[in-house]
Design an enzyme around this catalytic site. Structure first.
Site: not given
Length: 472
Positions: A193, A198-199, A205, A246, A427
Site C-alpha cells: 500500500y 495514493r488514494d 490517507s 483503493d 481512519d
C-alpha cells in the site's frame, strides 16, 4: 441525511439486471472502500521482543495456556536486522532456508490453492502490543477478557511506507518460527500500500510518493524491489498479500474528480501491474483490492471494475499467483442485510456476499472466472451506523465482525473472511485544521475524537470490542 427506506431488494439477486450506474457521489462510492481507513502507519511496527504473538487456528481461536504460540523473533535462525532501512536480506541465511526440526518437513502447499485453508493464521506481534496498551487503560474485568481474545486474531501487516519495509523480515521470521514449532503451515497476511498519488480521491490517507516527484521509480526500486527480495527469502512459508487498496476502483468511478486525473490513473495501472509481476512467487498469494458493494456494486461499475482488473492483470503477464480479489478492505459493509438506514440508490448488491457473487460474474465475462475472494470483516459486525453508504471514517457504533476463517461459504469462490484493517487504527483525523483532514472525518457519523490515520485510537478500539458481532 439519507431518508430511511424499506429495503425491497433485500432478497433480490445482485446481478446485471436492474440498477443504475452510480458514479462519484452516487451511492456512497465517491471515496468508498475505507479511503483513509487503510493507512495504519503504525500497524506495521513489530516488537521483536514480544512473545505470545499467538497460536491461532484458522478461526482465530487459540489456547493461551499453550506455549507453542509464543514467538521470539530474536531467536529465529534467520534473524535479520530490522533496523536496516532497505529491508534487504540474504536469502541464503534467512530463516526461510532452514531451522525446522519437523519430520517430515512442513508442506506449505495450499489445499485447492487457498492459502488460508488448513493453516494457522499468524498474529502480528505489533498489533498485540497495541491491544495491550488499551488493556492497560481499562479496569472492567469483562472488557479486559474480551480484549485478550482480540490478541488471538490475525490482522494484516501493512507496508504503507518505504520505512515500514524494514520491519517485514522480523515479522516473517516470527511467523516461520511459529510454523517450525507447530510443524504445520502458518499463513502471514500483508498489505502492499504505497502507490504514487495514493488514494487520489481522499486526503486522510494520501501517501509519501508522488508521480511528479519521481514516484514511479521510487515505488519500483525503493518499495517493490526490497519487498520482493524479502518475500523471496521466505519461500518456505505461505504469504497472502492484499495489493494496493483503493487504487484501481478509483479509476472505475472517480476518474476526473479532484486529484484522480489521467496521469494518476495510468500510474495506478502501470505500478499495480508491476507489483503483480514482481511479486509473482509460488508461495505468495496476491489479492487485488476490489472495493466493496457500496462502491462497485452497481452493474455498470462492476463491469468497469472487472474490465480494469482484467487489463491490469494482462499487462502484468497474467501472473499465476494472482489468486483473486479482496473486498470491503477497511470498510463497514455487512455480509448481508435485511434493512439499512441509508438509501440503497438502486444498487442491487446489499452486502459483500451479494457483491462477491456479482463481481465473480463480471470477472468471468472478462475471462477471469477462476479468481477467488477474501472479505475484510474486521469492522462490519453492526449495521445501521451511517447515514450514507459512502461514509468511511471512524463510524460511530462500529463493531468487529466475523472472525478470520477459511472457506466460510455463502458466496462464489470465497477463500476466507480476514481482518485486513486492524480494529483500533484510526481512519483519519477529526481535527479540521490538520493538513490531512478529510471532510468525511468531520461528518456526524464519524467519531470526533479521532487522531491521524493509522494512529492507535483507544476509545474507538474499545467500542469495536464492545459492539463485536458475533460477541467476543
Amino acid at each position: 441525511m439519507a431518508t430511511s427506506v424499506a429495503v425491497i431488494l433485500a432478497f433480490a439477486a445482485c446481478s446485471d439486471d436492474g440498477g443504475s450506474e452510480a458514479t462519484a457521489g452516487a451511492g456512497g462510492n465517491t471515496s468508498g472502500a475505507g479511503v483513509g481507513a487503510g493507512n495504519p502507519t503504525s500497524s506495521g511496527n513489530v516488537d521483536p521482543t514480544t512473545s505470545g504473538a499467538g497460536n491461532p487456528t484458522s478461526s482465530g481461536n487459540v489456547d493461551p495456556t499453550t506455549s507453542s504460540g509464543n514467538v521470539d523473533p530474536t531467536t529465529s535462525s534467520g534473524n535479520v536486522d530490522p533496523t536496516t532501512s532497505s529491508g534487504n536480506v540474504d536469502p541464503t541465511t534467512s530463516a526461510a532456508s532452514g531451522g525446522s526440526t519437523c519430520s517430515p518437513a512442513v508442506d506449505i502447499a495450499a489445499p485447492s490453492g487457498n492459502p488460508f485453508a488448513n493453516a494457522r493464521l499468524f498474529v502480528d506481534p505489533g498489533y498485540v502490543t497495541k491491544v495491550d496498551s488499551s488493556i492497560a487503560k481499562v479496569t472492567d474485568a469483562a472488557l479486559k477478557a474480551k480484549m485478550e481474545k482480540v490478541k488471538e486474531i490475525q490482522t494484516a501487516f501493512w507496508l504503507d511506507t518505504i520505512d515500514a519495509i524494514k520491519k517485514l523480515p522480523a515479522y516473517l521470521d516470527a511467523a516461520l518460527k511459529l510454523q517450525n514449532e507447530l510443524c504445520e503451515p502458518v499463513t502471514a497476511l500483508i498489505v502492499v500500500y504505497d502507490l504514487p498519488n495514493r488514494d487520489c480521491h481522499a486526503k486522510a490517507s494520501n501517501g509519501e510518493l508522488h508521480l511528479n516527484e519521481n514516484g514511479t521509480q521510487r515505488y519500483q526500486q525503493e518499495y517493490i524491489a526490497p519487498i520482493k527480495q524479502i518475500l523471496a527469502a521466505h519461500s518456505g512459508q505461505r504469504i497472502a498479500a492484499v495489493i494496493e487498496p483503493d487504487s484501481l476502483p478509483n479509476i472505475a468511478t472517480n476518474l476526473g474528480t479532484e486529484n484522480c486525473d489521467e496521469a494518476t490513473a495510468q500510474g495506478y495501472r502501470d505500478n499495480v501491474a508491476y507489483a503483480l509481476k514482481e511479486l509473482n512467487m509460488p508461495h505468495v498469494y496476491q489479492y487485488i483490492d476490489a472495493a466493496h458493494s457500496g462502491w462497485l456494486g452497481w452493474p455498470d461499475n462492476q463491469k468497469k471494475g472487472a474490465k480494469i482488473f482484467a487489463e491490469v492483470i494482462k499487462a502484468a503477464g497474467s501472473p499465476a499467483n494472482v489468486r483473486g480479489f479482496a473486498t470491503n478492505v477497511a470498510n463497514y459493509t455487512q455480509l448481508s442485510y435485511s434493512t439499512e438506514k441509508y438509501e440503497q440508490q438502486s444498487n442491487p448488491c446489499y452486502g459483500e456476499l451479494d457483491y462477491v457473487d456479482a463481481m465473480a460474474s463480471a470477472l468471468s465475462a472478462e475471462g477471469l472466472g477462476d479468481k477467488h475472494f477474501i472479505i475484510d470483516t474486521s469492522r462490519n459486525g453492526v449495521g445501521n451506523i451511517r447515514d450514507d453508504w459512502g461514509y468511511w471514517c471512524n463510524n460511530i457504533g462500529a463493531g468487529m465482525g466475523q472472525r478470520p476463517k477459511a472457506n466460510p461459504g455463502g458466496a462464489t469462490n470465497l477463500d476466507a473472511y480476514v481482518w485486513v484493517k486492524p480494529p483500533g487504527d484510526s481512519d483519519g483525523t477529526a481535527d479540521k485544521n490538520a493538513k490531512r483532514f478529510d471532510a468525511f472525518c468531520g461528518y456526524a457519523n464519524a467519531d470526533q475524537r479521532a487522531p491521524e490515520a493509522g494512529v492507535w485510537f483507544h476509545e474507538y478500539f474499545v467500542e469495536c470490542v464492545k459492539n463485536a458481532n458475533p460477541p467476543l
